[in-house]
Design a protein around this motif. Sequence first.
Motif, PDB file in Angstrom:
ATOM      1  N   VAL A  87       0.874  -0.927  -0.340  1.00 50.94           N
ATOM      2  CA  VAL A  87      -0.191   0.235   0.150  1.00 50.94           C
ATOM      3  C   VAL A  87       1.033   1.692   0.121  1.00 50.94           C
ATOM      4  N   PRO A  88       0.583   2.132  -0.941  1.00 50.25           N
ATOM      5  CA  PRO A  88       1.269   3.363  -1.076  1.00 50.25           C
ATOM      6  C   PRO A  88       0.360   4.402  -0.099  1.00 50.25           C
ATOM      7  N   GLU A  89       1.401   5.374   0.340  1.00 46.00           N
ATOM      8  CA  GLU A  89       1.423   6.641   1.253  1.00 46.00           C
ATOM      9  C   GLU A  89       0.075   7.334   0.060  1.00 46.00           C
ATOM     10  N   TYR A  90      -1.628   7.187  -0.205  1.00 47.11           N
ATOM     11  CA  TYR A  90      -2.432   7.933  -0.723  1.00 47.11           C
ATOM     12  C   TYR A  90      -2.411   9.628  -0.127  1.00 47.11           C
ATOM     13  N   LYS A  91      -3.174  10.452  -0.520  1.00 47.72           N
ATOM     14  CA  LYS A  91      -3.208  11.522  -0.366  1.00 47.72           C
ATOM     15  C   LYS A  91      -4.907  11.304   0.683  1.00 47.72           C
ATOM     16  N   LYS A  92      -5.028  11.358   2.073  1.00 46.18           N
ATOM     17  CA  LYS A  92      -6.751  10.941   2.246  1.00 46.18           C
ATOM     18  C   LYS A  92      -7.626  12.239   1.539  1.00 46.18           C
ATOM     19  N   HIS A  93      -7.312  11.730   0.209  1.00 48.32           N
ATOM     20  CA  HIS A  93      -8.914  12.436  -0.602  1.00 48.32           C
ATOM     21  C   HIS A  93      -9.048  11.637  -1.683  1.00 48.32           C
ATOM     22  N   ILE A  94     -10.888  11.086  -1.651  1.00 50.58           N
ATOM     23  CA  ILE A  94     -11.228  11.040  -2.739  1.00 50.58           C
ATOM     24  C   ILE A  94     -12.109  11.738  -4.530  1.00 50.58           C
ATOM     25  N   TRP A  95     -10.928  12.034  -4.684  1.00 49.24           N
ATOM     26  CA  TRP A  95     -11.769  13.288  -5.857  1.00 49.24           C
ATOM     27  C   TRP A  95     -13.135  12.340  -6.217  1.00 49.24           C
ATOM     28  N   GLY A  96     -13.675  13.757  -6.396  1.00 49.19           N
ATOM     29  CA  GLY A  96     -14.739  13.100  -7.330  1.00 49.19           C
ATOM     30  C   GLY A  96     -16.388  12.860  -5.589  1.00 49.19           C
ATOM     31  N   GLU A  97     -16.193  12.494  -4.413  1.00 51.22           N
ATOM     32  CA  GLU A  97     -16.464  12.309  -3.506  1.00 51.22           C
ATOM     33  C   GLU A  97     -17.627  14.086  -3.910  1.00 51.22           C
ATOM     34  N   THR A  98     -16.834  14.594  -3.425  1.00 49.63           N
ATOM     35  CA  THR A  98     -17.757  16.407  -2.657  1.00 49.63           C
ATOM     36  C   THR A  98     -17.529  17.218  -4.013  1.00 49.63           C
ATOM     37  N   GLU A  99     -16.580  17.502  -5.101  1.00 45.71           N
ATOM     38  CA  GLU A  99     -15.650  17.972  -5.852  1.00 45.71           C
ATOM     39  C   GLU A  99     -16.936  18.180  -7.046  1.00 45.71           C
ATOM     40  N   ALA A 100     -17.796  19.903  -6.771  1.00 43.71           N
ATOM     41  CA  ALA A 100     -18.841  20.283  -7.905  1.00 43.71           C
ATOM     42  C   ALA A 100     -19.778  19.339  -7.957  1.00 43.71           C
ATOM     43  N   GLY A 101     -20.404  18.795  -6.917  1.00 41.75           N
ATOM     44  CA  GLY A 101     -21.421  17.545  -5.593  1.00 41.75           C
ATOM     45  C   GLY A 101     -21.174  16.718  -6.554  1.00 41.75           C
ATOM     46  N   GLY A 102     -20.248  16.299  -6.418  1.00 41.82           N
ATOM     47  CA  GLY A 102     -19.294  14.343  -6.864  1.00 41.82           C
ATOM     48  C   GLY A 102     -19.662  14.042  -8.225  1.00 41.82           C
ATOM     49  N   THR A 103     -18.731  13.557  -8.478  1.00 41.80           N
ATOM     50  CA  THR A 103     -19.255  12.402  -9.863  1.00 41.80           C
ATOM     51  C   THR A 103     -19.252  10.722  -9.522  1.00 41.80           C
ATOM     52  N   ASN A 104     -19.464  10.582 -10.634  1.00 43.83           N
ATOM     53  CA  ASN A 104     -19.089   8.592 -10.638  1.00 43.83           C
ATOM     54  C   ASN A 104     -18.338   8.445 -11.180  1.00 43.83           C
ATOM     55  N   VAL A 105     -17.625   9.088 -11.270  1.00 42.94           N
ATOM     56  CA  VAL A 105     -15.776   8.322 -12.037  1.00 42.94           C
ATOM     57  C   VAL A 105     -15.031   9.008 -10.565  1.00 42.94           C
ATOM     58  N   LEU A 106     -14.377   8.067  -9.226  1.00 46.32           N
ATOM     59  CA  LEU A 106     -13.493   8.781  -8.194  1.00 46.32           C
ATOM     60  C   LEU A 106     -12.159   8.676  -9.185  1.00 46.32           C
ATOM     61  N   HIS A 107     -10.924   9.720  -8.090  1.00 41.62           N
ATOM     62  CA  HIS A 107     -10.570   9.253  -8.012  1.00 41.62           C
ATOM     63  C   HIS A 107      -9.182   9.407  -6.760  1.00 41.62           C
TER      64      HIS A 107
END
Length: 326
Positions: free
Chosen positions: A247-267
């Motif tokens: 396991v790498p040192e992840y940034k604790k951030h799921i892109w798309g959870e909330t950004e601009a209302g969220g996305t169905n494709v998460l990064h």
Amino acid sequence: MKRREFLKKSLSTGTATLCTVAAAGSAEARENLKPKEDAIGMLYDSTLCVGCKACVYKCKEVNGMPPVQESEIYAWDEARDLSGDTMNVIKIYQDGTAAVKDSEVDGFAFEKRSCMHCVDPGCVSVCPVTAMRQDPITGIVTHHADVCIGCRNCMVGCPYNVPQFEYDDAFGQIIKCQMCNQKGVERIDKGMMTGCAEACPTGATLFGSRTELMAEAKRRMDLKAGEIYNYPRGDVRTPDSFHEKEVPEYKKHIWGETEAGGTNVLHISSVSFDKLGMPPLGDRSAASIAEGVQHSLYSYLALPAVALAGLAITVRRNTDDKEEEL
Ligand code: SF4
Ligand code: SF4
Ligand code: SF4
């Protein structure tokens, strides 16, 4: 009624009208749309991506688009950005010596660019003829060339610069990732996964329901760097295979959870998203703000008529008073 008194009454009627209209306008500013219960999406884990571009190649194959080839010796797709010829691209972040994978300093990292299939899509909101549509069940955002008038509003309405135009074609159209589910392809409707997820050898692009992909992303956020994790490949609900990796040192951030209302494709990534070229976005979707403002503006267009009605009532009252005095 004296002139001064008339003006005072008219002014107060007008002000009251203005307040009423303004209050109505702001009350109409809508909330972000919520993720669909059965939304379909993908999870792109940049730390698993090896930059092989199998996903780019497969995307071209699925969508019947020829690969972009700039040199004769390199047979693989060489697209560097999204364009009228490319719906999916792998970009590279590099710093200093670029020696260490997934390191911000003297390192490099990959980032996938394709439609994020926004929960509250700006492209859909600005399209005047509903050529951009969101599926009410899956949340997949598709472009429909048969009704598109080529105004290109969607290109401006997208915060990710995703919709592209076929400038080289006399009958050019808007081009964007349709989650492999447009007419004639329909992989999702047929129970298949997206082409890019199917082709990805490492599971860096993982397909599935947004709910389960979000749970998988959160699981990875909770892992300790250095421990071994069994990463799934293919569809998160029915993986083709798993592979063990540190396991790498992840940034604790799921892109798309909330950004601009969220996305169905998460990064997710080990390198911050601003370095990977993601735009600075708040939690409100542009669509919710724009549609609220638009509604207020339309309300204000009614203002002259309502103010006129207010003046008419004042004049009428004045006339009635005069008639009573007679
Ligand atoms: S990323 Fe852009 S094109 Fe894709 S759904 Fe969101 S607004 Fe539309
Ligand atoms: S979902 Fe389909 S259209 Fe979209 S990037 Fe993947 S392969 Fe291309
Ligand atoms: S196929 Fe997978 S590993 Fe290869 S470039 Fe695409 S996302 Fe990365």
